[in-house]
Design a protein around this motif. Structure first.
Motif, PDB file in Angstrom:
ATOM      1  N   GLU A 355      42.200  36.483  65.385  1.00 20.41           N
ATOM      2  CA  GLU A 355      43.259  35.778  66.180  1.00 20.41           C
ATOM      3  C   GLU A 355      44.701  36.514  66.231  1.00 20.41           C
ATOM      4  OE1 GLU A 355      44.756  31.880  64.142  1.00 20.41           O
ATOM      5  OE2 GLU A 355      46.082  31.808  66.235  1.00 20.41           O
ATOM      6  N   ALA A 356      44.745  36.645  67.774  1.00 21.12           N
ATOM      7  CA  ALA A 356      46.294  37.728  67.675  1.00 21.12           C
ATOM      8  C   ALA A 356      47.679  37.401  67.925  1.00 21.12           C
ATOM      9  CB  ALA A 356      46.037  38.323  69.359  1.00 21.12           C
ATOM     10  N   LEU A 357      48.361  37.566  66.328  1.00 22.20           N
ATOM     11  CA  LEU A 357      49.242  36.598  66.410  1.00 22.20           C
ATOM     12  C   LEU A 357      51.019  37.392  66.466  1.00 22.20           C
ATOM     13  CD1 LEU A 357      48.036  34.700  63.123  1.00 22.20           C
ATOM     14  CD2 LEU A 357      48.985  33.641  64.790  1.00 22.20           C
ATOM     15  N   GLU A 532      41.179  26.966  59.352  1.00 22.25           N
ATOM     16  CA  GLU A 532      42.434  28.204  59.120  1.00 22.25           C
ATOM     17  C   GLU A 532      42.863  27.544  57.783  1.00 22.25           C
ATOM     18  OE1 GLU A 532      44.824  27.900  61.715  1.00 22.25           O
ATOM     19  OE2 GLU A 532      45.408  25.158  62.688  1.00 22.25           O
ATOM     20  N   GLY A 533      43.217  28.700  57.482  1.00 25.93           N
ATOM     21  CA  GLY A 533      44.236  29.017  55.771  1.00 25.93           C
ATOM     22  C   GLY A 533      43.851  28.254  55.228  1.00 25.93           C
ATOM     23  N   VAL A 534      42.778  29.202  55.082  1.00 28.84           N
ATOM     24  CA  VAL A 534      41.582  28.977  53.344  1.00 28.84           C
ATOM     25  C   VAL A 534      42.431  30.054  52.697  1.00 28.84           C
ATOM     26  CG1 VAL A 534      39.403  29.190  52.224  1.00 28.84           C
ATOM     27  CG2 VAL A 534      40.089  28.154  54.483  1.00 28.84           C
ATOM     28  N   GLU A 535      42.979  29.541  51.900  1.00 29.04           N
ATOM     29  CA  GLU A 535      43.710  30.254  50.618  1.00 29.04           C
ATOM     30  C   GLU A 535      42.591  31.106  49.588  1.00 29.04           C
ATOM     31  OE1 GLU A 535      47.362  29.586  49.920  1.00 29.04           O
ATOM     32  OE2 GLU A 535      47.870  29.936  51.994  1.00 29.04           O
ATOM     33  N   THR A 536      41.457  30.732  48.557  1.00 29.14           N
ATOM     34  CA  THR A 536      41.050  30.278  48.009  1.00 29.14           C
ATOM     35  C   THR A 536      39.795  30.143  47.500  1.00 29.14           C
ATOM     36  OG1 THR A 536      41.081  27.914  47.142  1.00 29.14           O
ATOM     37  CG2 THR A 536      42.933  28.786  46.212  1.00 29.14           C
ATOM     38  N   GLN A 552      38.896  31.264  58.423  1.00 29.45           N
ATOM     39  CA  GLN A 552      40.060  31.962  58.345  1.00 29.45           C
ATOM     40  C   GLN A 552      41.221  31.333  57.627  1.00 29.45           C
ATOM     41  OE1 GLN A 552      42.055  31.420  62.716  1.00 29.45           O
ATOM     42  NE2 GLN A 552      43.078  32.979  62.437  1.00 29.45           N
ATOM     43  N   GLY A 553      41.876  33.149  56.927  1.00 29.41           N
ATOM     44  CA  GLY A 553      42.394  32.187  56.269  1.00 29.41           C
ATOM     45  C   GLY A 553      43.024  33.542  54.866  1.00 29.41           C
ATOM     46  N   TYR A 554      43.941  33.566  54.043  1.00 32.03           N
ATOM     47  CA  TYR A 554      44.413  34.605  53.405  1.00 32.03           C
ATOM     48  C   TYR A 554      42.943  35.271  52.442  1.00 32.03           C
ATOM     49  CZ  TYR A 554      49.444  33.543  54.861  1.00 32.03           C
ATOM     50  OH  TYR A 554      50.335  33.632  55.819  1.00 32.03           O
ATOM     51  N   TYR A 555      42.362  33.765  52.340  1.00 29.51           N
ATOM     52  CA  TYR A 555      41.364  34.266  51.396  1.00 29.51           C
ATOM     53  C   TYR A 555      40.609  36.505  51.956  1.00 29.51           C
ATOM     54  CZ  TYR A 555      36.926  34.864  48.241  1.00 29.51           C
ATOM     55  OH  TYR A 555      36.306  34.869  47.398  1.00 29.51           O
TER      56      TYR A 555
HETATM   57  P1  C2E Z   1      48.444  29.335  64.175  1.00 26.47           P
HETATM   58  O1  C2E Z   1      47.889  29.550  65.731  1.00 26.47           O
HETATM   59  O2  C2E Z   1      47.561  28.397  63.474  1.00 26.47           O
HETATM   60  O3  C2E Z   1      48.437  30.583  63.425  1.00 26.47           O
HETATM   61  C1  C2E Z   1      48.100  29.857  62.363  1.00 26.47           C
HETATM   62  C2  C2E Z   1      49.443  30.704  61.110  1.00 26.47           C
HETATM   63  O4  C2E Z   1      48.916  30.231  60.049  1.00 26.47           O
HETATM   64  C3  C2E Z   1      49.771  32.634  61.209  1.00 26.47           C
HETATM   65  O5  C2E Z   1      51.216  31.893  60.664  1.00 26.47           O
HETATM   66  C4  C2E Z   1      49.161  33.209  60.164  1.00 26.47           C
HETATM   67  O6  C2E Z   1      49.948  33.563  60.116  1.00 26.47           O
HETATM   68  C5  C2E Z   1      48.735  31.161  59.330  1.00 26.47           C
HETATM   69  N1  C2E Z   1      47.838  31.435  58.182  1.00 26.47           N
HETATM   70  C6  C2E Z   1      46.878  32.036  58.244  1.00 26.47           C
HETATM   71  N2  C2E Z   1      46.011  31.516  57.753  1.00 26.47           N
HETATM   72  C7  C2E Z   1      46.842  31.258  56.508  1.00 26.47           C
HETATM   73  C8  C2E Z   1      46.413  31.211  55.024  1.00 26.47           C
HETATM   74  O7  C2E Z   1      45.360  30.855  54.536  1.00 26.47           O
HETATM   75  N3  C2E Z   1      47.318  30.398  54.658  1.00 26.47           N
HETATM   76  C9  C2E Z   1      49.012  30.536  54.974  1.00 26.47           C
HETATM   77  N4  C2E Z   1      49.835  29.838  54.540  1.00 26.47           N
HETATM   78  N5  C2E Z   1      48.970  30.288  56.243  1.00 26.47           N
HETATM   79  C10 C2E Z   1      48.157  31.133  57.056  1.00 26.47           C
HETATM   80  P2  C2E Z   1      51.943  32.747  62.183  1.00 26.47           P
HETATM   81  O8  C2E Z   1      51.718  33.613  62.171  1.00 26.47           O
HETATM   82  O9  C2E Z   1      53.466  33.091  61.489  1.00 26.47           O
HETATM   83  O10 C2E Z   1      52.111  31.883  63.755  1.00 26.47           O
HETATM   84  C11 C2E Z   1      52.512  30.766  63.249  1.00 26.47           C
HETATM   85  C12 C2E Z   1      52.625  29.881  64.719  1.00 26.47           C
HETATM   86  O11 C2E Z   1      52.920  30.662  65.672  1.00 26.47           O
HETATM   87  C13 C2E Z   1      50.801  30.271  65.422  1.00 26.47           C
HETATM   88  O12 C2E Z   1      50.022  29.362  64.402  1.00 26.47           O
HETATM   89  C14 C2E Z   1      51.093  29.384  66.943  1.00 26.47           C
HETATM   90  O13 C2E Z   1      51.264  28.397  66.894  1.00 26.47           O
HETATM   91  C15 C2E Z   1      52.006  30.405  67.314  1.00 26.47           C
HETATM   92  N6  C2E Z   1      51.634  31.769  67.489  1.00 26.47           N
HETATM   93  C16 C2E Z   1      51.776  32.622  66.639  1.00 26.47           C
HETATM   94  N7  C2E Z   1      52.044  33.858  67.865  1.00 26.47           N
HETATM   95  C17 C2E Z   1      51.457  33.168  69.221  1.00 26.47           C
HETATM   96  C18 C2E Z   1      51.732  33.627  70.867  1.00 26.47           C
HETATM   97  O14 C2E Z   1      51.406  34.628  70.932  1.00 26.47           O
HETATM   98  N8  C2E Z   1      51.264  32.833  71.227  1.00 26.47           N
HETATM   99  C19 C2E Z   1      52.235  31.389  70.955  1.00 26.47           C
HETATM  100  N9  C2E Z   1      52.247  30.166  71.946  1.00 26.47           N
HETATM  101  N10 C2E Z   1      52.006  30.860  70.109  1.00 26.47           N
HETATM  102  C20 C2E Z   1      52.076  31.768  68.273  1.00 26.47           C
END
Ligand code: C2E
Ligand code: MG
Ligand code: MG
Length: 576
Positions: A355-357, A532-536, A552-555
């Motif tokens: 996933e691109a973030l 999503e968000g699976v850590e353990t 998908q997750g920090y795990y």
């Molecule tokens: P999302 O799409 O639901 O992305 C998952 C978020 O959870 C990401 O936060 C990721 O870093 C975080 N995450 C992943 N695995 C874990 C885990 O195991 N534990 C915890 N605590 N967190 C985890 P991030 O990167 O801060 O993004 C937050 C939200 O911002 C995203 O939620 C998405 O809704 C939005 N976002 C990020 N990039 C984009 C983008 O390019 N376009 C748009 N429209 N929204 C974006």
């Protein structure tokens, strides 16, 4: 005879009397003018006894000539003006020979009417006469009143409009300096209500809300409609903050009763922001701005019905403005970059996608999380350009990885609802896939449940178009929004991404029941499930056991830079 000549001389407007005319011609002309003119003409002798009136006089006043001839003009006074008024009028006539002005008179049927009257004193054969000429101002006054209303009042609610409200507030601020507050109201999600129930219902709702607010007002309070779904109120009758709170609590209890319009029940969120006038505030802009900021904060925060402005809100607002300004130039300054988080398939245990973030690093503010700025980007519309950049950047990177031998890797990109509603997302995806020569099946778009609430036909059409390119569609953060599983069934969706809240407290505070139910129901309806968000390890095993297809997750890994991902991918694949 002399009278008629005087009339001609009196009528302003450039008559040129040819002196070679005979007196008969002049009399004829005068008679004709006096008869046809729209203005009433009345002539009296020196004792103000009426000796002549024209037809217009009879038409305007309703009196016949025989009713008035020989009577004194004072008999026809309206009684609306003081004795002093008439004394001054006669002083002017006698001193300057003329008087002009607006005056109220009474017609034969007893109705008051305004007129513009000119009285001239003239000498005829050394005798004093008075000529009064007047026009009825009733129609003109009505016209002026209408214009005034249009300029100052809202036509739907009849409430003062923004312009008049500002004038009233300005007067209020400069008059007595007692306690009062300015409250700014907005009907939240009004556009949605308008779209769902129709414009007509929207208008009735605006009227209804204004009536409800008015129920709680006292005489000296002023409610105004300042925008489509906005009202402002000067609340004068409360004496302190406690009373304002009481007023608002009562109002919101009433607002929360079911509002039924045209037999349809409407759930609405009215939000309010309050600024208290403090002595010394001599600027209405501050009160208006601060009540608006508090209201906007209440809307964005989504919890409280109303909020009083305070320093914390003010600071947030200032931060928000700064954030907005910096965000506007972030694309040009190349401040964004992408991170990638791997996704693992439970069956094959392989990394099948990422996933691109987006990430933003600003020279002044440092790293700003998407949680903080995506909302602002959506509010300002900037998300459309930012989203376009993300999609292109992600596809460009995917192409590089495919070429490097990471075959079959798919890229997930988050797409904001605004990109569907306010831009041509279908063509953007089509063109981007073409530009980087990527098969659609390697692109997965993550949409949010909130996208699927309104304008659903239009959204569905776009999703179908996207799906035709082979692109897969996932619903992100599933379970936190409004959509029901059954509702999703009618849409071209492949996968549900269960929100992290359903697993983050497992096993300590959560037995995982909700994730289990969602997984089962999703499978019954034919959707794949990713957690999503699976850590353990415990969370991972629970989800695997209960049928989640992907994880998908920090795990496994947090979102990482491209070079880090390459290392991760190679190491992970080799270890398999
Ligand atoms: P999302 O799409 O639901 O992305 C998952 C978020 O959870 C990401 O936060 C990721 O870093 C975080 N995450 C992943 N695995 C874990 C885990 O195991 N534990 C915890 N605590 N967190 C985890 P991030 O990167 O801060 O993004 C937050 C939200 O911002 C995203 O939620 C998405 O809704 C939005 N976002 C990020 N990039 C984009 C983008 O390019 N376009 C748009 N429209 N929204 C974006
Ligand atoms: Mg996502
Ligand atoms: Mg998510």
């Amino acid at each position: 005879m002399g009278i008629y000549i005087m009339i001609i001389l009196h009528l302003e407007g450039g008559f040129h009397i040819y002196f070679n005319w005979g007196i008969k011609q002049i009399i004829k002309l005068a008679e004709s003018i006096a008869k046809n003119i729209n203005e009433a003409i009345l002539i009296t002798d020196k004792e103000t006894k009426i000796i002549y009136v024209n037809d217009a006089y009879c038409r305007i006043t309703g009196y016949k000539k025989s009713d008035v001839l020989g009577k004194k003009t004072s008999q026809f006074k309206s009684g609306k003006h003081s004795k002093k008024f008439y004394t001054k009028m006669w002083e002017d006539i006698n001193a300057k020979g003329t008087w002009k002005g607006e005056i109220w008179d009474i017609n034969k049927s007893g109705k008051l009417y305004p007129k513009y009257l000119t009285i001239n004193k003239i000498y005829l054969d050394k005798e004093i006469n008075y000529i009064g000429i007047f026009e009825d101002l009733t129609e003109r006054k009505k016209f002026e009143e209408n214009i005034m209303k249009l300029k100052n009042y809202d036509t739907l609610t009849n409430l003062p409009n923004e312009k008049l409200f500002y004038e009233i507030l300005d007067k209020r601020i400069h008059s007595k300096s007692e306690f009062f507050v300015v409250i700014s109201f907005t009907i939240d999600k009004f556009t949605f209500i308008n779209e769902k129930f129709g414009f007509d219902v929207g208008e009735k709702l605006i009227l209804k809300i204004s009536h409800i607010i008015e129920m709680f007002l006292k005489n000296e309070d002023i409610l105004s409609r300042t925008g489509k779904n906005e009202y402002m109120l000067i609340l004068n009758h409360t004496k302190n903050k406690k009373e304002v709170i009481q007023f608002l609590d009562n109002l919101f209890i009433e607002i929360k009763q079911n509002i039924i319009i045209d037999e349809q029940e409407i759930y609405l969120g009215l939000k309010a922001g309050i600024a208290i006038y403090t002595e010394g505030t001599k600027n209405i802009d501050i009160l208006i701005k601060e009540s608006n900021i508090a209201k906007e904060y209440a809307v964005n925060q989504g919890i409280d019905d109303y909020l009083f402005i305070d320093n914390r809100i003010k600071e947030m607002y200032i931060d928000e403005i700064e954030l907005e300004n910096l965000l506007r130039i972030a694309l040009d300054k190349n401040e964004f970059f992408l991170t990638y988080q791997p996704k693992i398939n439970f069956n094959t245990e392989k990394i099948f996608g990422i996933e691109a973030l987006i990430r933003w690093k600003n020279s002044k503010l440092g790293y700003i999380s998407p949680e903080r700025f995506i909302h602002t980007a959506e509010k300002t519309g900037l998300i459309i350009q930012i989203g376009e950049w993300v999609l292109k950047e992600a596809c460009k990177q995917l192409k590089i990885w495919h070429e490097k031998g990471f075959y079959n890797l798919s890229m997930a990109v988050n797409i904001s609802p605004l990109q569907f509603k306010n831009s041509d997302i279908v063509n953007l995806i089509k063109n981007t896939l073409k530009e980087y020569n990527i098969d659609g099946k390697y692109l997965d778009i993550e949409i949010t449940e909130n996208l699927l609430i309104d304008r659903i036909d239009d959204i569905k059409r776009q999703l179908v178009e996207i799906k035709k390119m082979g692109v897969t569609i996932s619903v992100d953060d599933f379970g936190t929004g409004f959509s029901s599983l059954a509702h999703l069934k009618n849409l071209p969706i492949d996968k549900l991404k269960i929100d992290r809240i359903f697993i983050k407290n497992y096993p300590e505070k959560d037995n995982g029941m909700m994730s289990k139910i969602i997984i089962n129901m999703a499978h019954d309806l034919g959707f794949k499930v990713i957690s999503e968000g699976v850590e353990t390890k415990e969370q991972l095993e629970f989800l695997k056991k209960n049928g989640s297809d992907e994880v998908q997750g920090y795990y496994y890994s947090p979102p990482i830079l491209e070079s880090e991902f390459e290392e991760f991918y190679i190491k992970y694949t080799n270890d398999l």
